[in-house]
Scaffold this motif. Structure first.
Motif, PDB file in Angstrom:
ATOM      1  N   LYS A  26      -4.036   5.249 -17.850  1.00 14.13           N
ATOM      2  CA  LYS A  26      -4.038   4.284 -17.950  1.00 14.13           C
ATOM      3  C   LYS A  26      -4.618   3.721 -16.961  1.00 14.13           C
ATOM      4  N   ASN A  27      -4.249   4.512 -15.745  1.00 11.37           N
ATOM      5  CA  ASN A  27      -4.467   4.690 -14.410  1.00 11.37           C
ATOM      6  C   ASN A  27      -5.710   5.138 -13.558  1.00 11.37           C
ATOM      7  N   ILE A  28      -5.871   6.170 -15.042  1.00  9.18           N
ATOM      8  CA  ILE A  28      -7.135   6.802 -14.145  1.00  9.18           C
ATOM      9  C   ILE A  28      -8.377   6.608 -14.346  1.00  9.18           C
ATOM     10  N   LYS A  29      -7.725   5.320 -15.695  1.00  8.27           N
ATOM     11  CA  LYS A  29      -9.444   5.106 -15.974  1.00  8.27           C
ATOM     12  C   LYS A  29      -9.863   4.142 -14.690  1.00  8.27           C
ATOM     13  N   ASN A  30      -8.911   3.113 -13.954  1.00 11.71           N
ATOM     14  CA  ASN A  30      -9.063   2.108 -12.993  1.00 11.71           C
ATOM     15  C   ASN A  30      -9.380   2.712 -11.383  1.00 11.71           C
TER      16      ASN A  30
ATOM     17  N   ILE B 264       4.187   8.267  -9.291  1.00 16.19           N
ATOM     18  CA  ILE B 264       4.161   7.311  -9.144  1.00 16.19           C
ATOM     19  C   ILE B 264       3.815   6.672  -9.314  1.00 16.19           C
ATOM     20  N   SER B 265       2.650   6.650 -10.153  1.00 13.60           N
ATOM     21  CA  SER B 265       1.393   5.777 -10.334  1.00 13.60           C
ATOM     22  C   SER B 265       1.859   4.646 -11.359  1.00 13.60           C
TER      23      SER B 265
ATOM     24  N   LEU C 207       0.832  -1.057   0.126  1.00 17.07           N
ATOM     25  CA  LEU C 207       0.121   0.145   0.363  1.00 17.07           C
ATOM     26  C   LEU C 207       0.929   1.558  -0.212  1.00 17.07           C
ATOM     27  N   VAL C 208       0.518   1.878  -0.983  1.00 16.81           N
ATOM     28  CA  VAL C 208       1.483   3.509  -0.983  1.00 16.81           C
ATOM     29  C   VAL C 208      -0.132   4.162  -1.060  1.00 16.81           C
ATOM     30  N   PHE C 209       0.411   5.582   0.247  1.00 14.46           N
ATOM     31  CA  PHE C 209      -0.065   6.461   0.157  1.00 14.46           C
ATOM     32  C   PHE C 209       0.458   7.784  -0.157  1.00 14.46           C
TER      33      PHE C 209
ATOM     34  N   ILE D 283      -1.348  -1.064  -3.643  1.00 11.46           N
ATOM     35  CA  ILE D 283      -1.941  -0.060  -4.085  1.00 11.46           C
ATOM     36  C   ILE D 283      -2.326   1.308  -3.507  1.00 11.46           C
ATOM     37  N   LEU D 284      -2.631   2.472  -4.270  1.00 14.75           N
ATOM     38  CA  LEU D 284      -2.633   3.829  -3.800  1.00 14.75           C
ATOM     39  C   LEU D 284      -3.689   4.388  -2.954  1.00 14.75           C
ATOM     40  N   ILE D 285      -3.252   4.744  -2.677  1.00 16.32           N
ATOM     41  CA  ILE D 285      -4.192   5.740  -2.053  1.00 16.32           C
ATOM     42  C   ILE D 285      -3.964   7.244  -1.715  1.00 16.32           C
ATOM     43  N   ASP D 286      -4.068   8.151  -2.514  1.00 17.17           N
ATOM     44  CA  ASP D 286      -3.705   9.879  -2.680  1.00 17.17           C
ATOM     45  C   ASP D 286      -4.693  10.443  -2.422  1.00 17.17           C
TER      46      ASP D 286
END
Length: 86
Positions: free
Chosen positions: A67-71, A30-31, A17-19, A39-42
Motif C-alpha cells: 500500500k505504501n510503495i504505490k503512494n 515501519i511504514s 516526520l520519520v527519517f 511522513i516517512l523519508i527513507d
C-alpha cells in the motif's frame, strides 16, 4: 538523545516526520505502522521503485508494504520541488 533500541508505534501520535536509514526491507515494516499524518523519508532502497515486482527483481526480497510503495515518491529535492509540494 536517547538510544533507540526498539520501534514503538505508540509514539507516532506525537511525530510528524520519520527519517529512516535502515537495511533494505526494514523501513517497509515501519511504514506499515505509520499514521496518515506521519511522513516517512527513507534513505534506503525500500521506496525507490513503485512496483513490488520490480523491487523483487532488483533486490531479491518481497516488498512488505504494497500500500505504501504505490503512494511513495522517489525524488531529489533539488530537482523535484514542485512534485514534492503536492
Amino acid at each position: 538523545l536517547p538510544k533507540i533500541v526498539k520501534f514503538n508505534k505508540n509514539l507516532l501520535n506525537n511525530v510528524e516526520l520519520v527519517f529512516t536509514s535502515l537495511p533494505n526491507g526494514e523501513a517497509q515494516k515501519i511504514s506499515n505502522n505509520l499514521l496518515k499524518k506521519n511522513i516517512l523519508i527513507d534513505l534506503s532502497a525500500d521506496f525507490r521503485l513503485n512496483s513490488t515486482k520490480e523491487y523483487l527483481k532488483w533486490y531479491k526480497i518481497k516488498h512488505k508494504s504494497k500500500k505504501n510503495i504505490k503512494n511513495s515518491i522517489y525524488a531529489l529535492s533539488e530537482f523535484s520541488k514542485k512534485k514534492l509540494r503536492s
